[in-house]
Write an enzyme that holds these catalytic residues in place. Structure first.
Site, PDB file in Angstrom:
ATOM      1  N   ASP A   1      -9.555   4.888  10.952  1.00  0.00           N
ATOM      2  CA  ASP A   1      -9.615   4.357   9.718  1.00  0.00           C
ATOM      3  C   ASP A   1     -10.530   2.869   9.594  1.00  0.00           C
ATOM      4  OD1 ASP A   1      -9.072   4.229   7.089  1.00  0.00           O
ATOM      5  OD2 ASP A   1      -7.277   3.068   7.064  1.00  0.00           O
TER       6      ASP A   1
ATOM      7  N   GLY B   1       1.035  -1.308  -0.075  1.00  0.00           N
ATOM      8  CA  GLY B   1       0.041   0.005   0.010  1.00  0.00           C
ATOM      9  C   GLY B   1       1.085   1.247   0.064  1.00  0.00           C
ATOM     10  N   GLY B   2       0.357   2.252   0.302  1.00  0.00           N
ATOM     11  CA  GLY B   2       0.946   3.559   0.405  1.00  0.00           C
ATOM     12  C   GLY B   2       1.990   3.768   1.445  1.00  0.00           C
ATOM     13  N   MET B   3       1.875   3.134   2.546  1.00  0.00           N
ATOM     14  CA  MET B   3       2.401   3.029   3.673  1.00  0.00           C
ATOM     15  C   MET B   3       3.442   1.792   4.293  1.00  0.00           C
ATOM     16  SD  MET B   3       1.571   3.608   7.751  1.00  0.00           S
ATOM     17  CE  MET B   3       1.618   1.819   7.712  1.00  0.00           C
ATOM     18  N   ALA B   4       3.023   0.899   3.711  1.00  0.00           N
ATOM     19  CA  ALA B   4       3.614  -0.434   4.069  1.00  0.00           C
ATOM     20  C   ALA B   4       3.472  -1.573   3.134  1.00  0.00           C
ATOM     21  CB  ALA B   4       3.457  -0.966   5.635  1.00  0.00           C
TER      22      ALA B   4
END
Length: 913
Positions: A151, A21-24
């Site tokens: 979230d 994903g965008g973070m991990a």
């Protein structure tokens, strides 16, 4: 394509990638314990551009530590977090199952129409139980921590094949939001269809009621087949704030009034009128579940998972449980829609349904076509297929359009028709590299008539006859045609309001930004005044003694008249102060402290004596009348040639400062082993990089650059090896710890620099160097990349003695353990705290020296083998404002037993040859 081989990651083995994903990046992994015991788990590695952000790392560690202390059956357990080779990670429980988002899509493809209401009530109630535990979680001091998920969405709810419901990713959303707010201030990111109104407004005081609202959105999506708010971000945001969405019963006629009241109570616009706790919402769901479905058991969820994911279970080598005859019968009723939603329903509750005060977050379509929200709930009736007309202009449900109405407007109830199965796109793979920004809706618009306008009481009173409706395409006009026209009219009205709200919101935000900018300029140039000692700052007096006495004292760079023992005035209360004591023949003593009150304990400094002075370096003296060039003498220490004409000269720098012949100053730059402690002082061992012939390039301080190298260069032929690694120094307004480091083939992000220098430390001169390295910089996809070249013969740095410290006399056949103490050192007055130092090792034979330099970080241990000396320095722009020191413990572990060495070297970073 062959499957990638397992990779070792600390005490874990990474088996396969699950998602990115965008973070991990998430991996399926295996942990190996004592006696060969293994445990499957999930490893989530934080992406490198987050690791470079200090604020994110600190918040990530704090949130992970808090989440790891939680243990609940409805929360995926986090049992480890940490860092391996600079890569931060968290280790989580492996849930054998699927995310709720995929369960909903797979159920829709299985021709189940709307997701079964009993299972939706059960899943959301378990979700609320997990959220309530996290909201009430207390720390070691017994105080609630105030943890908020932020979230909650179907992607973060896992359903195991055994029917368990697990919430994941607690604490990560908060850290990500902090970084996004720092990199893109004034913007909102994330899964905005699940935002609460206060979250959409950008408020920071979010509490547990934000998660309650998101749970209500998940429940709405499950029973209605689509989210309450869909569309572009700028269009959805005003609708969330105003609560402009359709009630669940207008999309799914089988939704009861009690369930609609629960959704309204969870999605109320005003959070004070919402369910105040997730437990309160869970109790309402459980009460409704077992009232309408007394024979429901949680085993139905595991049976449904076995039916929907039979292929996945077979691919994993798991035996799917056999479906019971009762579940097959229930499944057939869900697929055909012939069974009432309340099959097996007990008698209705005599009391009125639970009402949650306040304005709900769902809008009921009024009879006049307006968009006015209303908070009235429809009353419970004995027949769930009928709804009464409310006084607020509500709509009346039509459960079977094929049954003709009587003149009184009453129909006979019968079996409900199955909702049509919509056409859905192909299901995305669970191992895909990313998650789509907007998930597909679970159901398309139905043609089933949902509401009929209520009769106007004024018309009934006057006896006025309603005009006959126009005939539709099938020869007669149905309630579906009326609903379509009403929805089209409302959509057009919402579109015009949406445009007006976007314009108003833009003007409002621009006005706020202008006012804040004006206030900031006014404060900075008018009200803010410079610090003047003794005027606006509270100070105190400190009694300082030393051993030996007679030390010169400096406080915050200011010399104090007299010698110790003495009273030191001007100590600032509530701020960091730096105290330095110096005595000839002793090492400088430094202490960083922050007094909290005027009552301070005396400070007694013990200064360590320097090592015994070495003999002066031999030099050759030429006779004044010889008429020949001055003779040259070669020193026995480093092979340096010193020429003297007509007398003697120091073998130091050109200016004669910090000459190695001076024992007190030589100890600042050269240390002979054996020694117990190696002291690294930024004030004596820093190098002004702009004064050396490095390769450099100008940058934009407001931009962030991805930097990497190509090619290789060799230093000290015969003593080193080729490498693509370079040291860098970034000049600009950025923290001292981020101002220097190492570059290689992997991308590294550099922000806030106005000029970038790259270099390599070389103590033998550039004559035997070879090769070039290209340094590439990429700002964004819209700006062409830039590059510049490092030439080993021109840009290698040969440090002056006064700009480094050298540890000599190491035994290449011995193994040493270096432990860097976390002391206080500064490279400048503001934001200058530094926790690392640049070093390079050298061995006696070809190829024995490290092909790259290394960074020693405070609080860590390092193993060094095969080196005869170690050189360290602090890259800086100027060295006059530096302060403090590091201390490195040096221990020879060669003669230790196997057990003692393993214990001493535990956690150390080994030299890579």
């Amino acid at each position: 394509m062959a499957e990638p081989s397992p990779q070792q990651f600390g005490k874990y083995v990474l088996l396969s990638k699950i998602a990115a994903g965008g973070m991990a990046v998430t991996y399926r992994a295996r942990m190996t314990g004592a006696a060969g015991v293994t445990k499957p788990c999930v490893i989530k590695q934080i992406l490198p551009h987050f690791v470079d952000d200090t604020d994110f790392v600190e918040m990530f560690i704090g949130e992970a530590r808090l989440v790891a202390s939680m243990s609940h059956s409805n929360i995926a357990q986090v049992f480890d977090f940490g860092e391996v080779d600079g890569q931060y990670f968290i280790a989580m429980e492996l849930v054998q199952g699927q995310p709720l988002s995929k369960v909903l899509r797979r159920a829709q493809k299985a021709a189940m129409g709307f997701f079964p209401e009993p299972l939706a009530l059960h899943i959301v109630s378990k979700l609320c139980d997990g959220l309530d535990y996290a909201h009430r979680h207390v720390g070691e001091d017994g105080v609630e921590m105030g943890l908020v998920h932020r979230d909650v969405s179907p992607d973060n709810v896992l359903i195991s094949y055994e029917g368990e419901v697990k919430v994941i990713d607690f604490g990560i959303a908060k850290a990500t939001s902090a970084v996004e707010a720092k990199t893109s201030p004034g913007t909102l990111k994330g899964k905005y269809p699940y935002f609460s109104p206060e979250q959409a407004q950008g408020r920071q005081d979010l509490d547990a009621r934000t998660d309650v609202y998101a749970a209500g959105v998940v429940l709405y999506e499950m029973v209605c087949g689509k989210r309450p708010y869909e569309g572009e971000f700028v269009a959805v945001l005003p609708r969330i704030i105003s609560g402009d969405c359709l009630p669940p019963s207008s999309l799914n006629p089988s939704v009861s009034a009690e369930l609609e009241n629960i959704v309204s109570g969870a999605m109320a616009i005003d959070r004070d009128t919402r369910y105040q706790t997730a437990k309160e919402m869970s109790e309402s769901l459980v009460e409704l579940l077992y009232r309408d479905n007394p024979r429901f058991t949680p085993a139905m969820l595991s049976q449904l998972m076995a039916f929907l994911f039979a292929e996945e279970l077979a691919a994993e080598g798991r035996k799917a449980p056999e479906l019971s005859p009762a579940f097959k019968e229930q499944l057939a009723s869900w697929q055909t829609g012939n069974a009432e939603a309340s099959q097996g329903r007990a008698r209705p509750i005599s009391s009125s349904p639970r009402s949650t005060p306040g304005s709900p977050g769902v809008r009921k379509p009024p009879s006049d076509g307006g968009g006015r929200p209303t908070s009235e709930r429809r009353p419970t009736t004995s027949n769930p297929g009928m709804r009464r007309v409310t006084s607020s202009g509500g709509m009346r449900r039509v459960t079977n359009p094929n049954v003709p109405r009587s003149e009184g407007g009453v129909r006979r109830t019968g079996e409900r028709s199955a909702p049509p199965v919509p056409e859905l796109p192909d299901e995305p793979s669970t191992d895909a590299g990313g998650v789509p920004a907007v998930l597909p809706t679970l159901a398309a618009p139905r043609d089933t008539p949902v509401e009929v306008p209520a009769a106007d009481p004024a018309e009934l009173a006057t006896g006025a006859m309603r005009t006959a409706p126009a005939r539709g395409p099938n020869g007669f006009r149905t309630a579906a045609d009326e609903a379509r026209e009403k929805l089209a009219f409302e959509e057009a009205e919402r579109a015009s309001k949406r445009q007006q709200q976007v314009r108003t919101l833009s003007i409002y935000l621009f006005g706020i930004a202008s006012v804040l900018l004006a206030l900031g300029l006014l404060y900075n140039f008018v009200f803010k005044s410079d610090y003047v000692p003794g005027e606006s700052v509270e100070t105190t007096t400190l009694w300082v003694t030393s051993k030996p006495s007679g030390a010169q004292v400096k406080l915050n760079g200011r010399e104090i008249p007299g010698q110790s023992p003495l009273m030191v005035e001007g100590v600032i209360v509530g701020e960091a102060n730096t105290l330095v004591l110096t005595v000839p023949g002793h090492q400088a003593w430094t202490r960083r402290f922050t007094p909290t009150s005027k009552m301070m304990e005396p400070i007694n400094a013990e200064l360590q004596a320097l090592a015994a002075p070495v003999q002066p370096l031999p030099v050759a003296v030429a006779a004044a009348d010889a008429g020949v060039d001055a003779q040259a003498a070669v020193t026995a220490d480093a092979g340096a040639v010193v020429a003297v004409a007509g007398g003697t000269a120091d073998a130091g720098s050109e200016t004669g400062e910090d000459a190695p012949g001076d024992p007190s100053m030589r100890a600042m730059h050269e240390v002979d082993y054996p020694t117990r402690v190696l002291v690294l002082r930024p004030m004596y061992n820093a190098v002004p990089i702009p004064e050396y012939p490095t390769a450099s390039i100008d940058l934009n301080p407001a931009a962030a650059y991805s930097v990497w190298t190509e090619g290789s260069a060799s230093l000290a032929e015969g003593r080193g090896t080729a490498s693509n690694a370079l040291a860098y120094f970034a000049e600009g307004d950025l923290p001292a710890d981020a101002s220097f480091g190492m570059l290689g083939a992997s991308m590294r992000t550099i922000k806030g620099a106005k000029r970038l220098y790259v270099f390599a430390l070389d103590d033998n001169g550039p004559e035997d160097n070879s090769g070039t390295i290209r340094v590439n910089l990429r700002q964004s996809a819209y700006v062409p990349p830039r590059s510049f070249v490092f030439d080993a013969k021109q840009n290698a740095v040969q440090l002056k003695p006064e700009h480094q410290v050298v540890l000599r006399g190491l035994n290449p056949r011995s193994t040493y353990l270096f432990t860097v103490r976390d002391d206080f050192a500064e490279l400048r007055a503001n934001n200058g705290r530094v926790r690392q130092v640049l070093c390079v090792e050298r061995g006696p034979e070809a190829g024995s020296v490290r092909s790259t330099h290394r960074l020693l970080e405070t609080g860590k241990r390092y193993q060094v083998t095969g080196a005869e000396d170690l050189r360290c320095t602090f890259p800086d722009s100027k060295v006059t404002d530096n302060a403090g020191a590091f201390e490195v413990d040096v221990v020879d572990v060669t003669v230790m037993s196997r057990k003692e060495r393993a214990e001493a070297l535990k956690g150390s970073r080994r030299s890579e040859r």
